[in-house]
Design an enzyme around this catalytic site. Structure first.
Site, PDB file in Angstrom:
ATOM      1  N   ARG A 173      -2.072  -1.629  -3.932  1.00  0.00           N
ATOM      2  CA  ARG A 173      -3.032  -0.536  -3.936  1.00  0.00           C
ATOM      3  C   ARG A 173      -2.671   0.392  -5.084  1.00  0.00           C
ATOM      4  O   ARG A 173      -1.517   0.822  -5.205  1.00  0.00           O
ATOM      5  CB  ARG A 173      -2.952   0.249  -2.630  1.00  0.00           C
ATOM      6  N   GLU A 184     -10.076   6.782  13.973  1.00  0.00           N
ATOM      7  CA  GLU A 184      -9.991   5.679  14.942  1.00  0.00           C
ATOM      8  C   GLU A 184      -9.449   6.131  16.287  1.00  0.00           C
ATOM      9  O   GLU A 184      -9.746   5.513  17.319  1.00  0.00           O
ATOM     10  CB  GLU A 184      -9.075   4.569  14.383  1.00  0.00           C
ATOM     11  N   ARG A 234      -3.949  18.957   2.548  1.00  0.00           N
ATOM     12  CA  ARG A 234      -4.763  19.345   1.380  1.00  0.00           C
ATOM     13  C   ARG A 234      -5.959  20.198   1.809  1.00  0.00           C
ATOM     14  O   ARG A 234      -6.568  19.923   2.841  1.00  0.00           O
ATOM     15  CB  ARG A 234      -5.263  18.104   0.635  1.00  0.00           C
ATOM     16  N   HIS A 294      -9.944   6.173  -1.696  1.00  0.00           N
ATOM     17  CA  HIS A 294     -10.052   5.401  -0.451  1.00  0.00           C
ATOM     18  C   HIS A 294     -11.158   4.362  -0.555  1.00  0.00           C
ATOM     19  O   HIS A 294     -11.704   3.920   0.460  1.00  0.00           O
ATOM     20  CB  HIS A 294     -10.358   6.308   0.769  1.00  0.00           C
ATOM     21  N   ARG A 296      -2.612  14.658  16.551  1.00  0.00           N
ATOM     22  CA  ARG A 296      -2.087  14.527  17.924  1.00  0.00           C
ATOM     23  C   ARG A 296      -1.463  15.832  18.387  1.00  0.00           C
ATOM     24  O   ARG A 296      -1.680  16.298  19.506  1.00  0.00           O
ATOM     25  CB  ARG A 296      -1.026  13.414  17.990  1.00  0.00           C
ATOM     26  N   GLU A 302      -7.190  -1.781   4.796  1.00  0.00           N
ATOM     27  CA  GLU A 302      -7.078  -1.776   3.335  1.00  0.00           C
ATOM     28  C   GLU A 302      -6.278  -2.978   2.852  1.00  0.00           C
ATOM     29  O   GLU A 302      -6.582  -3.559   1.814  1.00  0.00           O
ATOM     30  CB  GLU A 302      -6.398  -0.472   2.874  1.00  0.00           C
ATOM     31  N   GLY A 304      -4.817  11.830   4.237  1.00  0.00           N
ATOM     32  CA  GLY A 304      -5.861  12.148   3.271  1.00  0.00           C
ATOM     33  C   GLY A 304      -7.180  11.790   3.923  1.00  0.00           C
ATOM     34  O   GLY A 304      -7.219  10.875   4.741  1.00  0.00           O
ATOM     35  N   VAL A 315      -7.035   9.388  12.196  1.00  0.00           N
ATOM     36  CA  VAL A 315      -7.755  10.374  13.008  1.00  0.00           C
ATOM     37  C   VAL A 315      -9.084   9.792  13.487  1.00  0.00           C
ATOM     38  O   VAL A 315      -9.421   9.873  14.674  1.00  0.00           O
ATOM     39  CB  VAL A 315      -8.000  11.675  12.196  1.00  0.00           C
ATOM     40  N   LYS A 371       3.008   1.014   3.259  1.00  0.00           N
ATOM     41  CA  LYS A 371       2.563   0.048   4.258  1.00  0.00           C
ATOM     42  C   LYS A 371       2.548  -1.317   3.583  1.00  0.00           C
ATOM     43  O   LYS A 371       2.251  -1.400   2.396  1.00  0.00           O
ATOM     44  CB  LYS A 371       1.151   0.387   4.743  1.00  0.00           C
ATOM     45  N   ASN A 384       0.871  -1.170   0.000  1.00  0.00           N
ATOM     46  CA  ASN A 384       0.000   0.000   0.000  1.00  0.00           C
ATOM     47  C   ASN A 384       0.911   1.223   0.000  1.00  0.00           C
ATOM     48  O   ASN A 384       1.323   1.713   1.043  1.00  0.00           O
ATOM     49  CB  ASN A 384      -0.899  -0.041   1.243  1.00  0.00           C
ATOM     50  N   ASP A 423      -0.523  16.877  11.961  1.00  0.00           N
ATOM     51  CA  ASP A 423      -0.830  15.694  12.768  1.00  0.00           C
ATOM     52  C   ASP A 423      -1.827  16.066  13.867  1.00  0.00           C
ATOM     53  O   ASP A 423      -1.596  16.967  14.660  1.00  0.00           O
ATOM     54  CB  ASP A 423       0.467  15.153  13.387  1.00  0.00           C
TER      55      ASP A 423
HETATM   56  N1  LIG Z   1      -3.468   8.724  18.592  1.00  0.00           N
HETATM   57  C1  LIG Z   1      -3.846   9.594  17.658  1.00  0.00           C
HETATM   58  N2  LIG Z   1      -4.627  10.649  17.961  1.00  0.00           N
HETATM   59  C2  LIG Z   1      -5.010  11.530  17.039  1.00  0.00           C
HETATM   60  N3  LIG Z   1      -4.680  11.451  15.742  1.00  0.00           N
HETATM   61  C3  LIG Z   1      -3.909  10.440  15.367  1.00  0.00           C
HETATM   62  C4  LIG Z   1      -3.449   9.436  16.283  1.00  0.00           C
HETATM   63  N4  LIG Z   1      -2.706   8.549  15.605  1.00  0.00           N
HETATM   64  C5  LIG Z   1      -2.692   8.960  14.314  1.00  0.00           C
HETATM   65  N5  LIG Z   1      -3.407  10.087  14.159  1.00  0.00           N
HETATM   66  C6  LIG Z   1      -3.645  10.846  12.931  1.00  0.00           C
HETATM   67  O1  LIG Z   1      -3.729   9.937  11.847  1.00  0.00           O
HETATM   68  C7  LIG Z   1      -2.940  10.410  10.742  1.00  0.00           C
HETATM   69  C8  LIG Z   1      -2.444   9.245   9.911  1.00  0.00           C
HETATM   70  O2  LIG Z   1      -3.529   8.457   9.527  1.00  0.00           O
HETATM   71  P1  LIG Z   1      -3.390   7.260   8.484  1.00  0.00           P
HETATM   72  O3  LIG Z   1      -4.741   6.686   8.297  1.00  0.00           O
HETATM   73  O4  LIG Z   1      -2.296   6.357   8.911  1.00  0.00           O
HETATM   74  O5  LIG Z   1      -2.993   8.121   7.218  1.00  0.00           O
HETATM   75  P2  LIG Z   1      -2.397   7.777   5.789  1.00  0.00           P
HETATM   76  O6  LIG Z   1      -2.802   6.376   5.436  1.00  0.00           O
HETATM   77  O7  LIG Z   1      -3.065   8.801   4.929  1.00  0.00           O
HETATM   78  O8  LIG Z   1      -0.917   7.976   5.883  1.00  0.00           O
HETATM   79  C9  LIG Z   1      -1.843  11.215  11.397  1.00  0.00           C
HETATM   80  O9  LIG Z   1      -1.391  12.219  10.521  1.00  0.00           O
HETATM   81  C10 LIG Z   1      -2.546  11.834  12.604  1.00  0.00           C
HETATM   82  O10 LIG Z   1      -3.153  13.062  12.247  1.00  0.00           O
HETATM   83  C1  LIG Z   2      -6.156   8.880  -2.050  1.00  0.00           C
HETATM   84  C2  LIG Z   2      -5.499   9.371  -0.837  1.00  0.00           C
HETATM   85  O1  LIG Z   2      -5.688  10.497  -0.426  1.00  0.00           O
HETATM   86  O2  LIG Z   2      -4.720   8.480  -0.169  1.00  0.00           O
HETATM   87  P1  LIG Z   2      -3.869   8.750   1.160  1.00  0.00           P
HETATM   88  O3  LIG Z   2      -4.881   9.141   2.212  1.00  0.00           O
HETATM   89  O4  LIG Z   2      -3.223   7.413   1.463  1.00  0.00           O
HETATM   90  O5  LIG Z   2      -2.919   9.855   0.856  1.00  0.00           O
HETATM   91 MG   LIG Z   3      -4.273   5.881   3.978  1.00  0.00          MG
END
Ligand SMILES: Nc1ncnc2c1ncn2[C@@H]1O[C@H](COP(=O)(O)OP(=O)(O)O)[C@@H](O)[C@H]1O
Ligand SMILES: CC(=O)OP(=O)(O)O
Ligand SMILES: [Mg+2]
Length: 384
Positions: free
Chosen positions: A77, A319, A227, A166, A270, A370, A198, A317, A17, A10, A268
């Site tokens: 993916r 979860e 974004r 997604h 957090r 995913e 995203g 975010v 990932k 992914n 982020d």
């Molecule tokens: N414990 C947490 N509390 C709040 N937000 C979190 C926590 N852990 C991760 N995040 C948020 O989740 C984001 C990453 O989400 P993720 O689904 O892994 O994104 P992606 O697949 O787009 O890289 C981080 O940028 C952060 O904003």
């Molecule tokens: C399509 C897309 O925004 O994917 P990601 O959240 O992994 O950046």
């Molecule tokens: Mg993602």
């Protein structure tokens, strides 16, 4: 088909990932998983190719390398599949070329996906490789929701329409939500809020997607980490004509320097909630803009669906950030939504309901997977 294992790659805009799953029992037992993050930010991982070498190395170190005869397929993916790819697809040279043609519609994502495909095919030319597209689940969106109100001939000539992204996550989570409610997916209407770096929302009627917030590219819709999401398209002309920015500069601005990062300097959640705790006004405003947009989509998709059975929060975010769920759902009793504050505050890693017992609409936290979804689809294709 010899083996029963599927390796899933992914590749995101700045991360890779991976999961290695054994599909023999059908459930998808996870044998290995990991993530290489911050690609391009350090000399150790300058690009996606280097990240993939690291993934291959991590797997080999566990005797689970790509040379294993137990592998049945690699599932990739792929973010943009255009109108052509609406099903998991066996990868050939011609398919790679078609994914390449879609790069202008997903410049942050499709090149990374192609690199993953190239590296895996080089290492194991004999192994079936399957592309699973983010856009596929959204192929059912009706024309009324997929069309932009611009000149039809121009739109069609350039493939301008809502594709949505997604999709693998929206599909998995809408099904898992029905399961959590103990109901058949066919009879459940769900608003899925995929809030990662995203972010996108979708309206899913009986397991079928009828609308989603991302559009031609993954830029439209919700406020994201970097974004902007929705804005008046005239902002772009204004920045070009009056601000003197080039098209590429505006593209970079809206994709990489906007959203939460643009509003407060952090992407982020957090860090943002921590700053809010310290009374930081910019972080507070960024949070409020994020939540305002999210609530607008919940309202809009309530109208699109007519009847909503569940709102499902997922991804990093969704979860983990209880404060985001609480703020997004506050004061929505008129829509039949009532969150239980204590349930919402409990941390957990499995799917759970966080609404009050009397809430007409169930509010749920449903971890996405995913990689499992991609492995399931890839294994089904190579096995058939
Ligand atoms: N414990 C947490 N509390 C709040 N937000 C979190 C926590 N852990 C991760 N995040 C948020 O989740 C984001 C990453 O989400 P993720 O689904 O892994 O994104 P992606 O697949 O787009 O890289 C981080 O940028 C952060 O904003
Ligand atoms: C399509 C897309 O925004 O994917 P990601 O959240 O992994 O950046
Ligand atoms: Mg993602």
């Amino acid at each position: 088909m010899n083996g029963t294992r599927v390796l899933v790659l992914n590749s995101g805009s700045s991360s890779v990932k991976y999961q290695l799953l054994d599909m023999a029992e059908g459930a998808g037992a996870r044998l290995a998983s990991g993530v290489v993050e911050r690609i391009g930010e350090s000399p150790e991982v300058p690009d996606h190719a280097a990240a993939l070498k690291r993934v291959a190395g991590e797997l080999a170190a566990q005797d689970l390398g790509l040379d294993s005869p137990a592998l049945a397929a690699v599932g990739h993916r792929v973010v943009h599949g255009g109108t052509r790819f609406t099903e998991p697809t066996l990868i050939t040279d011609e398919v790679v070329a078609a994914i390449e043609e879609l790069v202008p519609l997903a410049p942050l994502h499709n090149p990374a996906n192609i690199t993953g495909i190239r590296v895996a095919r080089e290492l194991r030319p004999d192994l079936p490789q399957v592309a699973v597209f983010d856009t596929a689940f959204h192929a059912t969106i009706p024309e009324a929701a997929a069309r932009y109100a611009i000149d039809t001939a121009t739109a069609d000539a350039h493939g301008v329409r809502r594709y949505g992204f997604h999709g693998t996550s929206h599909a998995y989570v809408s099904r898992a939500t029905a399961e959590l409610l103990g109901r058949d997916v066919c009879e459940v209407n769900t608003i899925v809020l995929h809030l990662g770096n995203g972010a996108s929302a979708s309206a899913v009627r009986g397991g079928v997607c009828v609308d989603t917030s991302m559009g031609l590219t993954p830029l439209e819709g919700l406020v994201m980490g970097t974004r902007s999401g929705d804005l008046d398209p005239a902002v772009i002309f204004h920045l070009a004509r009056v601000g003197g920015l080039s098209t590429d500069e505006i593209d970079t601005l809206l994709n990489k320097r906007s959203g939460l990062l643009g509003l407060c300097g952090d992407n982020d959640m957090r860090e943002i909630t921590r700053r809010i705790g310290e009374g930081d006004e910019r972080a507070r405003l960024a949070f409020d803009v994020y939540i305002h947009r999210l609530r607008k989509y919940v309202g809009a998709y309530t109208a699109v669906l007519g009847r909503v059975d569940a709102v499902a929060f997922t991804a990093g975010v969704g979860e983990n950030a209880a404060a985001v769920r609480e703020a997004a759902m506050a004061g929505l009793e008129g829509l039949g939504i009532e969150v239980d504050a204590a349930r919402n505050a409990v941390r957990g890693s499995s799917a759970r309901i966080v609404s009050a017992d009397g809430s007409r609409v169930a509010v749920a936290v449903v971890p996405t997977d995913e990689e499992l979804e991609i492995a399931t689809e890839a294994y089904a294709l190579v096995g058939s």
